[in-house]
Design an enzyme around this catalytic site. Structure first.
Site, PDB file in Angstrom:
ATOM      1  N   GLU A  61      13.850  76.841  21.430  1.00  0.00           N
ATOM      2  CA  GLU A  61      14.292  75.902  22.458  1.00  0.00           C
ATOM      3  C   GLU A  61      13.060  75.397  23.180  1.00  0.00           C
ATOM      4  OE1 GLU A  61      17.332  75.455  26.291  1.00  0.00           O
ATOM      5  OE2 GLU A  61      17.086  77.400  25.326  1.00  0.00           O
ATOM      6  N   ASN A  63      26.935  75.642  23.370  1.00  0.00           N
ATOM      7  CA  ASN A  63      26.019  76.715  23.733  1.00  0.00           C
ATOM      8  C   ASN A  63      26.413  77.266  25.098  1.00  0.00           C
ATOM      9  OD1 ASN A  63      23.241  78.172  23.810  1.00  0.00           O
ATOM     10  ND2 ASN A  63      23.326  77.026  25.721  1.00  0.00           N
ATOM     11  N   GLU A  64      26.988  78.437  25.119  1.00  0.00           N
ATOM     12  CA  GLU A  64      27.308  79.153  26.363  1.00  0.00           C
ATOM     13  C   GLU A  64      28.355  78.458  27.227  1.00  0.00           C
ATOM     14  OE1 GLU A  64      23.842  80.095  28.635  1.00  0.00           O
ATOM     15  OE2 GLU A  64      23.044  81.472  27.135  1.00  0.00           O
ATOM     16  N   CYS A  71      20.523  75.862  26.570  1.00  0.00           N
ATOM     17  CA  CYS A  71      21.068  74.977  27.609  1.00  0.00           C
ATOM     18  C   CYS A  71      20.560  73.556  27.462  1.00  0.00           C
ATOM     19  CB  CYS A  71      20.717  75.528  28.992  1.00  0.00           C
ATOM     20  SG  CYS A  71      21.593  77.048  29.400  1.00  0.00           S
TER      21      CYS A  71
END
Length: 767
Positions: free
Chosen positions: A23, A347-348, A223
């Site tokens: 990331e 994602n999350e 994120c």
């Protein structure tokens, strides 16, 4: 103590178990793996990216003996996707009149004798016979190399190779312009020509990735994937993969949600190239039209752009050159498909709003590409309401793999090393997409190693696992710990990296059951009740606490306390010290000012050892119970919860030994057992690769542990042994390799704080 390898039992394929996750945080891409040395090369930096940025961030005006005015203009740029460019109005010509770029923090590392490819778009209005001079300069202002070029009156791309005579650790790029009038610059670039396999990756960083031999590469986040505006044309748009392919000048700069600018020079095409080059399978992550950070969501009736992007991405990766998006990939230089097998959606993310949109994208992919394995999400916590929602929705939608994330104290990994033993092997598999213990010491790495033996033993449940984050530029720390630290010229590999590397190199093809018997657990924390101080605090808010009471559940004794008001700068207020086995804490709380909520600490020994309930945490979205061990937090359970202003909340915490139950307004939110720390003397796993048996043994104690190794009756065994050792707080590791021979019944010594890997070839296992 005996380690028994059950050689006659059926093994479980390890598949693609251990890999890596990239990331762009900590300047992992720009200023890191992406080898561009010029910062803000297209003059697109903006306060949208960071409050301290402007269009000239990274640049300085050089007047030398002349006089020049500079302005960043908008409009007739090289590409409308990056509409800004620099105008230099040279009003009085002179020596060294122009601009300078210092690169990223630490300056430009320039190696003497090596070539750097300079390029830019430029034009000028008058004095067309006067040259532009490009120089690489060291930290003392000495030019290491310089070359001149005549410009025309229209935008043209100029390239030149610059070879500095000597090296500089903190060099910079300077551009001088002779003559008068206006000169325009755009997309100014300086790239080392010695890159990883000729690809746009910094060589030493990419080689560190290749040395891991990861099975997969997850990208681009994190994120980073879901934070941003829904409109792909917006300056602060969500990460949209189509913005990241094609010519560099047509990739729009974006706000990176880690508070800096992202050029997208490292885009989806480059990620696919990187995965291929290091021998890893690509695992791309895309958004489902939902931004949990800013509560943006695509209308449920307008999800077609998101489903279309997912389908086009698969075609870009796997389609032949006769398909629309396969042809675009081929035009970029890769006619052969990349062989994509996995696609992660989200994602999350938490909440029904996400999962409603997730299902729409999933169904569209399933209809057209049924062989693609879909990865869903269970949120950023290891337990609680949103974790349970993620798993429930994944089972309802027949999701192939569920992405779990957690960052914990190292002791949590010891307590939960067998976490996946209770999972259903016939349900969706687990992708442990982000995990790490809080720290880069050898103790952290060993605790992670103990946990990885559990991942390996339960390879029928855990399909994929990746430590995170991967990279950190030491001058730009958004998050730590990290697997690989670096600056502009050095790479520092952590103990965590060394552990990950050994597990990847020795993953094997199938995991073989192994058991540890005839041992006594090492009790480091007894099962006594959770007792200690009780404190009230705030979360950057002003809070009023009333009706405060603690009740002994065995005797009925009640202790009451006066009302308390705390502000954002106030320290937590201690109420009492409780030594009861069973008790109830009850308090009413009201937020008077601020944006978040409040917190209550209990079973507190000191700042480093306590339990903390946060109500309205993060962006006033969570109710979280956290255990602190050695000052490092482990979020034990999370539920969605928003604190409203001027509303009174009735909080109750019931403690029964080590069982904790939390209520808000009589509604139960948490009910869990807080595990004590009981350590196994050894943690083990075994895999088979062709004719080799590979036994991993982790000793997290500070004492030598001895055990007999039983390969089910083999009388003699020999092979190779690797032992990694270090002291608890070390950030360096020593590794020793040798040959070994042993007889059945021999005790093997496993040194304190060590990872031992024994590789035994089948022909040396004699009965």
């Amino acid at each position: 103590m005996k380690i028994r390898i059950h050689t006659q039992e059926t093994g479980k394929p390890t598949g693609d178990l251990f890999g890596i996750f990239f990331e762009d945080l900590n300047h992992a891409a720009d200023g890191g793996l992406y080898p561009e040395l010029v910062q803000n090369r297209s003059f697109e930096f903006s306060p949208i990216d960071h409050p301290d940025y402007d269009a000239m961030t990274g640049w300085q005006i050089l007047e030398g003996t002349g006089r020049v005015r500079a302005s960043v203009q908008y409009g007739v740029a090289v590409s409308e996707k990056n509409p800004h460019y620099l105008c230099l109005d040279i009003q009085e010509p002179g020596e060294k009149t122009g601009v300078r770029n210092d690169g990223f923090a630490g300056g430009m590392y320039l190696k003497g004798g090596e070539a750097y490819r300079f390029s830019c778009y430029a034009k000028r209005e008058q004095d067309l016979e006067e040259p532009m001079t490009v120089a690489l300069v060291d930290e003392d202002g000495r030019a290491l190399v310089q070359i001149s070029q005549i410009l025309t009156s229209r935008w043209e791309r100029y390239e030149m190779d610059l070879i500095p005579l000597t090296s500089a650790k903190a060099g910079h790029l300077e551009m001088y312009f002779a003559g008068r009038g206006k000169v325009y610059l755009d997309l100014v670039s300086l790239m080392p020509e010695d890159t990883y396999k000729g690809l746009p990756f910094r060589k030493d960083l990419a080689e560190a990735l290749e040395a891991l031999h990861p099975k997969f590469l997850r990208f681009p986040g994190g994120c980073l994937v879901h934070d941003g505006a829904l409109d792909p044309r917006a300056r602060d748009s969500m990460y949209r993969w189509k913005n990241t392919i094609g010519p560099i000048e047509d990739r729009p700069a974006r706000r990176n949600n880690w508070n800096y600018n992202q050029t997208l020079g490292l885009g989806f095409y480059e990620y696919f190239l990187l995965a291929e080059a290091i021998g890893a399978k690509p695992v791309p992550v895309i958004s489902a039209g939902y931004d949990p950070h800013h509560h943006r969501e695509a209308p449920i009736t307008e999800m077609w752009p998101w489903t279309r992007d997912a389908l086009h991405l698969i075609e870009f990766a796997n389609g032949d050159d006769q398909t629309e998006w396969g042809a675009k990939r081929a035009a970029m230089g890769h006619p052969e498909p990349f062989g994509l097998e996995y696609l992660a959606i989200g994602n999350e993310e938490v909440g029904e709003a996400f999962f409603d949109r997730y299902k729409i994208v999933l169904d569209a992919v399933r209809r057209k590409y049924p062989d693609i394995k879909i990865i869903g999400t269970a949120g950023p916590f290891n337990a609680g309401g949103e974790f349970e929602r993620g798993w429930a929705r994944s089972k309802e939608t027949n999701t192939d793999i569920v992405d779990e994330h957690y960052y914990m104290a190292p002791e949590w990994f010891l307590k939960n090393h067998d976490r996946y033993a209770s999972y259903d092997a016939n349900g969706p598999k687990v992708f442990l997409g982000e995990y790490a213990s809080w720290g880069n010491t050898w103790y952290n790495a060993l605790c992670e190693a103990s946990y990885m033996t559990g991942l390996e033993q339960h390879a029928d449940v855990v399909a994929l696992a990746a430590y995170a984050p991967l990279f950190c530029n030491e001058n730009y720390v958004n998050w730590k710990p990290d697997l690989i630290w670096f600056n502009n010229h050095e790479v520092r590999l952590t103990p965590n990296y060394e552990v990950q590397k050994q597990f990847m190199l020795n993953q094997g093809e199938e995991t073989i059951p192994v058991s540890l018997s005839e041992f006594e657990p090492i009790v480091q924390e007894t099962e006594e009740a959770l007792t200690g101080d009780i404190l009230l605090g705030t979360d950057d808010t002003t809070v009023q606490y009333t009706d405060i009471a603690v009740r002994n559940a065995d005797t009925g004794e009640i202790r009451t306390f006066s009302d308390i008001q705390l502000g954002p700068k106030d320290r937590p207020r201690r109420l009492d010290t409780i030594h009861w086995n069973r008790y109830t804490i009850r308090v009413k709380a009201k937020r008077l000012e601020g944006q978040k909520g409040f917190c209550l600490c209990f079973a507190r020994k000191d700042d480093d050892e306590q339990l903390k309930l946060t109500v309205g945490g993060w962006q006033n979205q969570d109710l979280i119970l956290t255990q602190f061990t050695g000052g490092r937090g482990s979020d034990l359970s999370q539920y969605l919860f928003t604190v409203k202003p001027d509303q009174i909340y009735d909080l109750t915490i019931r403690v029964d030994g080590r069982e904790v139950t939390v209520y808000v307004d009589q509604n139960e939110y948490q009910d869990l057992y807080v595990k004590p720390l009981i350590v196994q003397p050894l943690y083990t796993s075994c895999v088979r690769e062709d004719k080799d048996w590979i036994l991993k043994v982790v000793n997290v104690t500070e004492e030598t542990q001895r055990s007999v190794i039983d390969f089910e009756g083999r009388l003699h065994m020999s092979g190779t042994r690797l032992v990694m050792r270090g002291k608890k707080e070390d950030t360096r590791v020593s590794t020793q390799e040798d040959d070994f021979t042993m007889q059945s019944g021999d005790e093997v010594a496993f040194p304190p704080m060590s990872l031992t890997i024994l590789k035994v070839h089948e022909r040396f296992l004699e009965k």
